[in-house]
Design a protein around this motif. Structure first.
Motif, mmCIF file in Angstrom:
data_model
loop_
_atom_site.group_PDB
_atom_site.id
_atom_site.type_symbol
_atom_site.label_atom_id
_atom_site.label_comp_id
_atom_site.label_asym_id
_atom_site.label_seq_id
_atom_site.Cartn_x
_atom_site.Cartn_y
_atom_site.Cartn_z
ATOM 1 N N LEU A 113 77.257 7.702 21.032
ATOM 2 C CA LEU A 113 78.471 7.511 21.835
ATOM 3 C C LEU A 113 79.600 7.249 20.836
ATOM 4 C CD1 LEU A 113 77.030 5.112 24.575
ATOM 5 C CD2 LEU A 113 77.044 7.609 24.549
ATOM 6 N N THR A 114 80.472 8.232 20.642
ATOM 7 C CA THR A 114 81.310 8.237 19.442
ATOM 8 C C THR A 114 82.721 7.698 19.632
ATOM 9 O OG1 THR A 114 81.967 10.518 19.949
ATOM 10 C CG2 THR A 114 80.070 10.205 18.493
ATOM 11 N N THR A 115 83.108 7.301 20.833
ATOM 12 C CA THR A 115 84.495 6.885 21.051
ATOM 13 C C THR A 115 84.719 5.446 20.586
ATOM 14 O OG1 THR A 115 84.684 8.347 22.954
ATOM 15 C CG2 THR A 115 86.304 6.604 22.773
ATOM 16 N N ASP A 116 85.688 5.249 19.691
ATOM 17 C CA ASP A 116 86.129 3.918 19.281
ATOM 18 C C ASP A 116 87.627 3.826 19.532
ATOM 19 O OD1 ASP A 116 83.586 3.305 18.517
ATOM 20 O OD2 ASP A 116 83.951 3.525 16.359
ATOM 21 N N ILE A 117 88.081 2.750 20.158
ATOM 22 C CA ILE A 117 89.480 2.642 20.581
ATOM 23 C C ILE A 117 89.977 1.225 20.379
ATOM 24 C CG2 ILE A 117 90.995 2.638 22.619
ATOM 25 C CD1 ILE A 117 89.342 4.953 23.729
ATOM 26 N N ASP A 118 91.217 1.104 19.890
ATOM 27 C CA ASP A 118 91.993 -0.133 19.967
ATOM 28 C C ASP A 118 93.208 0.172 20.830
ATOM 29 O OD1 ASP A 118 90.285 -1.609 18.387
ATOM 30 O OD2 ASP A 118 91.388 -1.199 16.532
ATOM 31 N N GLU A 119 93.553 -0.727 21.729
ATOM 32 C CA GLU A 119 94.606 -0.403 22.697
ATOM 33 C C GLU A 119 95.428 -1.630 23.050
ATOM 34 O OE1 GLU A 119 93.629 2.367 26.025
ATOM 35 O OE2 GLU A 119 94.241 0.705 27.294
ATOM 36 N N ASN A 120 96.729 -1.390 23.296
ATOM 37 C CA ASN A 120 97.627 -2.412 23.816
ATOM 38 C C ASN A 120 98.396 -1.846 24.995
ATOM 39 O OD1 ASN A 120 97.764 -4.987 22.034
ATOM 40 N ND2 ASN A 120 97.664 -3.292 20.547
ATOM 41 N N ARG A 121 98.569 -2.678 26.020
ATOM 42 C CA ARG A 121 99.358 -2.308 27.185
ATOM 43 C C ARG A 121 100.383 -3.417 27.440
ATOM 44 N NH1 ARG A 121 94.758 -0.125 31.553
ATOM 45 N NH2 ARG A 121 93.472 1.004 30.019
ATOM 46 N N LEU A 122 101.619 -3.011 27.653
ATOM 47 C CA LEU A 122 102.681 -3.937 28.029
ATOM 48 C C LEU A 122 103.205 -3.495 29.388
ATOM 49 C CD1 LEU A 122 104.604 -4.201 24.639
ATOM 50 C CD2 LEU A 122 102.967 -5.838 25.594
ATOM 51 N N ILE A 123 103.157 -4.404 30.365
ATOM 52 C CA ILE A 123 103.497 -4.052 31.743
ATOM 53 C C ILE A 123 104.493 -5.065 32.291
ATOM 54 C CG2 ILE A 123 102.566 -3.508 34.027
ATOM 55 C CD1 ILE A 123 99.750 -3.432 32.586
ATOM 56 N N LEU A 124 105.622 -4.564 32.761
ATOM 57 C CA LEU A 124 106.606 -5.396 33.459
ATOM 58 C C LEU A 124 106.645 -4.942 34.906
ATOM 59 C CD1 LEU A 124 107.553 -5.622 30.412
ATOM 60 C CD2 LEU A 124 109.835 -6.042 31.322
ATOM 61 N N GLY A 125 106.571 -5.888 35.816
ATOM 62 C CA GLY A 125 106.568 -5.539 37.234
ATOM 63 C C GLY A 125 107.486 -6.432 38.045
ATOM 64 N N TYR A 126 108.097 -5.834 39.050
ATOM 65 C CA TYR A 126 108.951 -6.611 39.949
ATOM 66 C C TYR A 126 108.947 -5.943 41.311
ATOM 67 C CZ TYR A 126 112.963 -9.086 41.884
ATOM 68 O OH TYR A 126 113.771 -9.856 42.673
ATOM 69 N N THR A 127 108.714 -6.713 42.355
ATOM 70 C CA THR A 127 108.720 -6.194 43.713
ATOM 71 C C THR A 127 109.880 -6.803 44.478
ATOM 72 O OG1 THR A 127 106.311 -5.884 43.723
ATOM 73 C CG2 THR A 127 107.418 -5.944 45.850
ATOM 74 N N LEU A 128 110.742 -5.917 44.989
ATOM 75 C CA LEU A 128 111.917 -6.331 45.749
ATOM 76 C C LEU A 128 111.660 -6.101 47.225
ATOM 77 C CD1 LEU A 128 114.933 -7.142 45.876
ATOM 78 C CD2 LEU A 128 115.473 -4.705 45.637
ATOM 79 N N ALA A 129 111.683 -7.170 48.015
ATOM 80 C CA ALA A 129 111.531 -7.045 49.464
ATOM 81 C C ALA A 129 112.846 -6.552 50.047
ATOM 82 C CB ALA A 129 111.127 -8.377 50.082
ATOM 83 N N LEU A 130 112.838 -5.372 50.646
ATOM 84 C CA LEU A 130 114.064 -4.797 51.210
ATOM 85 C C LEU A 130 114.401 -5.427 52.540
ATOM 86 C CD1 LEU A 130 113.431 -1.060 50.265
ATOM 87 C CD2 LEU A 130 114.721 -2.794 49.011
ATOM 88 N N TRP A 131 113.396 -5.721 53.353
ATOM 89 C CA TRP A 131 113.533 -6.505 54.577
ATOM 90 C C TRP A 131 112.175 -6.942 55.063
ATOM 91 C CZ3 TRP A 131 114.539 -1.108 55.119
ATOM 92 C CH2 TRP A 131 113.634 -0.407 55.912
#
Length: 416
Positions: free
Chosen positions: A398-416
């Motif tokens: 099984l040959t896959t080697d990975i280093d990974e970073n994720r940066l996630i910004l989230g915001y939910t605006l209630a419209l009504w």
């Protein structure tokens, strides 16, 4: 005289129509008054480093902005209520290239390999309610053991079909339905429902969960991807308060998957027994999990979906044929230290005995770390910031080697 009769008839008609309009207006009042709408903003950067010198692509790095608009109506008044929901999704490329594509954030042109500038989806869902039972037709995002939509990138995946959810009996939730199309998390198109490269006319499912008491719930589900596979699931969740302020949660799951009909994806033969136990106290939570697969094939689940298993982590789900895996996890909520909104998680998953065409003893492991903060007050209240870091390694074919970073910004605006 004839003129007088015409005026009287016209007045009578108006008088008879007025109550009908009033009744219709009153019946539809719940559709609008009980409706709600929101706009979720999701800014996502993913950088994946492929550690092998022989890899065809040294790294994958993409940055995108997602917009997810949701509208959910109420139901019209009366014994049978009607409503309409809508989902609009838009993904915009902020940074990518043909030699850094493939993170799952953005689709790319099959010929040029160039990531698209934008992609979108609009989904409508009609719904009907009778008592505590609701039928939905159109765009669906099921969260069931045999059909689980994927929400781990810029935009969530969706399915097309029909689904019934009934809660008429206290403590019992029943689900049944039929899915015919899937929209992947990085796609604007609706594909035939399927598994791997095999396609099917429909995925049929039924089942439910029952809360025996507030601490204990059991569930059973059956799914059939026509001409590809059929699957049964049994689950148990138990929460127990312990002396000294401790809490114990047990989550046990079992799947039995077999081929169906003409077996368009080849022979499917898999049993998957997995479970997680979590001990919590104050802001601390320590969890241990295991996953044991047997049979001649990997664990199957729908394209566009995710595997409902305890070792589904940031990158991998450890569901290869014959794989045994275990997990250790630690969570901490800094609200216990007077910093509400700040959370930390780290975990390690180790998989062994993987069987593929190249090996009968493959190995793989993944280490994840999450640090997240949700703003609690002020004009930015609800804004979330998350950093995810992972390392994945494998061996014995099984040959896959990975280093990974994720940066996630989230915001939910209630419209009504």
């Amino acid at each position: 005289m004839h003129h007088t009769q015409s005026i009287g008839a016209s007045a009578l008609a108006r008088l008879s129509v007025a109550p009908c309009l009033l009744m219709t207006s009153m019946a539809m009042a719940g559709v609008v008054d009980d409706s709600k709408a929101s706009l979720e903003l999701r800014n996502f950067y993913l950088n994946r480093d492929f550690r092998q010198e022989s890899a065809r692509q040294a790294k994958a790095a993409e940055w995108g902005q997602g917009f997810i608009a949701r509208f959910e109506s109420g139901f019209s008044e009366g014994p049978v209520g009607f409503g309409l929901d809508a989902l609009g999704e838009l993904g915009i490329k902020l940074d990518s290239s043909r030699d850094r594509r493939g993170t799952g954030l953005l689709p790319f042109d099959p010929a040029s390999k160039e990531p698209v500038d934008a992609y979108s989806e609009l989904g409508l869902t009609g719904k009907l309610r009778v008592s505590q039972s609701v039928v939905r037709l159109g765009t669906l995002q099921p969260w069931l053991p045999v059909a689980l939509y994927n929400d781990t990138r810029l935009l969530p995946s969706t399915f097309q079909g029909g689904m019934l959810t009934s809660q008429d009996i206290e403590g019992l939730t029943l689900d049944a339905g039929r899915l015919t199309r899937s929209n992947l998390r990085d796609s604007s198109g609706r594909d035939e429902i399927g598994y791997g490269t095999a396609r099917s006319d429909a995925f049929n499912f039924a089942g439910g969960s029952y809360a025996i008491n507030p601490q204990l719930a059991i569930s059973y589900y059956y799914g059939q991807l026509d001409e590809i596979y059929r699957q049964q699931f049994v689950g148990l969740v138990h929460n127990q308060a312990l002396p000294g302020g401790f809490g114990l949660r047990s989550d046990i799951r079992y799947f039995d998957s077999r081929g169906d009909g003409s077996r368009r994806a080849g022979e499917i033969d898999n049993r998957n027994f997995n479970g997680m136990f979590s001990l919590s106290h104050g802001g601390h939570k320590v969890s241990a999990a295991w996953q044991s697969l047997s049979g001649t094939s990997a664990f199957p689940y729908l394209n566009g979906g995710a595997a409902y298993v305890v070792n589904l982590v940031t990158l991998n789900d450890f569901t290869r044929a014959d794989e045994d895996s275990w997990q250790l996890r630690y969570d901490y909520d800094f609200a216990a230290q007077g910093i509400p909104g700040l959370t930390f998680m780290t975990r390690y998953v180790d998989g062994r005995n993987v069987r593929t065409a190249n090996t009968g003893n493959g190995e793989e492991w993944e280490r994840d770390t999450d640090l997240a903060y949700v703003v609690q007050n002020g004009s930015l209240k609800g804004l979330s910031l998350r950093w995810r870091n992972l390392s994945f390694r494998s061996g014995n074919g099984l040959t896959t080697d990975i280093d990974e970073n994720r940066l996630i910004l989230g915001y939910t605006l209630a419209l009504w």
